[in-house]
Design an enzyme around this catalytic site. Structure first.
Site, PDB file in Angstrom:
ATOM      1  N   THR A   1      11.072  34.908  18.159  1.00  0.00           N
ATOM      2  CA  THR A   1       9.706  35.095  17.688  1.00  0.00           C
ATOM      3  C   THR A   1       8.686  34.575  18.686  1.00  0.00           C
ATOM      4  OG1 THR A   1       8.126  34.375  15.984  1.00  0.00           O
ATOM      5  CG2 THR A   1       9.968  32.914  16.428  1.00  0.00           C
TER       6      THR A   1
ATOM      7  N   TYR B   1       9.369  26.723  11.601  1.00  0.00           N
ATOM      8  CA  TYR B   1       9.913  28.069  11.826  1.00  0.00           C
ATOM      9  C   TYR B   1      10.064  28.331  13.327  1.00  0.00           C
ATOM     10  CZ  TYR B   1       9.985  33.135  12.404  1.00  0.00           C
ATOM     11  OH  TYR B   1      10.303  34.408  12.800  1.00  0.00           O
TER      12      TYR B   1
END
Length: 339
Positions: free
Chosen positions: A123, A147
């Site tokens: 990501t 995250y």
């Protein structure tokens, strides 16, 4: 060399949003595919009937060993994991367990089975709040939430594992850093199906169809052309194609690993996206302005030079109205599936 006949691919999280599109891209290109998914956020209907689906956990080593053996798995595409940033802040240990610890178990199981190619769903959140735009792969990685950290830790594990592999025991990986993934399969075979999704275009098409009262604009005072945040939106089918091309590159050059940004290299503001949904849906979405969310950068746009040059990747759906139209078509199809 026909790599497709020599390598079968296990897709983890293959019943989820991005994973199910990767399964379709692999099948459409002639690869043998199997899926493992615990169906906590995935959907059985998202997996084609002729693709073996194992309902289970990616950290279940006995199940993994059985799948590896039954399908002669030679490569893994790893999509399984948790992806909601605010939830990661509230439940950091859950994210380090589900995203990082389970990835470690999966990588170890792959090495034990002599699986040589591993693609990882990473990501742009690993960059945190970048100092410059567009963001290249060599930009500092300074995540601002669990995250992002959970994904960066897995990238590091893969890099260390590849470095430790011997010359006669090749192991390489592809870490694909996604920007804002959106849209749906152009044939409406799958799409984003999760209830309560937070992705802007998903939220906006739900609002356009009357399933939400409107859309919140988080921050209207950014240093951008219209004051709202700018993001690089990539069509999920183009992303899936990038995974297939990355796998082909890893097999062709087993001594090389790849880290690639996945975006188009240009961004759209929140207002531009909402205007596109209005335009495609033929309606007007209600907007409400709210304050900025902590850590949101004004803009986040990929430098997509490396993926284009390395893979010869040319997006087929790099058009905002097309992306919205596919998302809208899937939203209507999803209503039919659930009726």
């Amino acid at each position: 060399m026909n790599t497709k006949r020599q390598v079968s691919v296990l897709v983890t999280g293959g019943a989820g949003y991005i994973g199910s599109h990767a399964v379709l891209a692999l099948k459409d290109s002639g690869w043998d595919v199997a899926v493992i998914d615990d169906l906590s956020t995935g959907f059985r209907f998202a997996v084609p009937e002729d693709v073996p689906l194992y309902e289970g956990d990616v950290a279940d080593t006995q199940l993994l060993a059985r799948i590896f053996s039954e399908h002669a798995i030679g490569a893994i595409m790893h999509f399984a994991g948790s992806i909601i940033v605010p939830e990661s802040v509230a439940k950091p240990l859950d994210y380090y367990h589900n995203n990082t610890a389970k990835s470690r178990t999966l990588i170890e199981a792959a090495r034990r089975a002599s699986i040589r190619h591993f693609l990882f769903s990473s990501t742009a959140a690993t960059y945190g709040v970048p100092e410059t735009q567009p963001v290249g792969e060599d930009a500092p990685q300074r995540p601002i939430n669990p995250y992002g950290w959970s994904k960066l830790m897995t990238e590091q594990m893969l890099a260390d594992t590849a470095a430790a592999a011997g010359a006669d025991d090749d192991f390489n990986y592809g870490a694909l850093r996604y920007f804002n993934v959106t849209g749906a399969d152009p044939q409406a075979r799958t799409g984003q199906s999760t209830d309560g999704a937070t992705h802007l275009i998903k939220v906006a098409v739900e609002a356009a169809l009357g399933r939400r009262e409107g859309v919140a604009i988080y921050g209207s005072d950014f240093d951008t052309a219209d004051g709202t945040g700018v993001r690089d939106y990539i069509h999920v089918s183009d992303l899936a194609d990038a995974h297939v091309r990355t796998l082909e590159a890893l097999i062709a050059q087993p001594d090389r690993s790849l880290t690639l940004n996945c975006g188009y290299g240009r961004g759209f503001s929140v207002r531009e996206v909402l205007d596109a949904v209005d335009r495609v849906a033929g309606t007007r979405i209600a907007r409400r302005e709210e304050g900025r969310r902590a850590g949101d950068p004004a803009a986040l746009v990929a430098d997509a030079t490396r993926i284009r040059e390395t893979l010869g990747w040319t997006p087929r759906h790099d058009n905002l109205d097309t992306i919205v139209a596919h998302a809208l078509a899937w939203e209507r199809k999803l209503a039919e599936l659930r009726s």
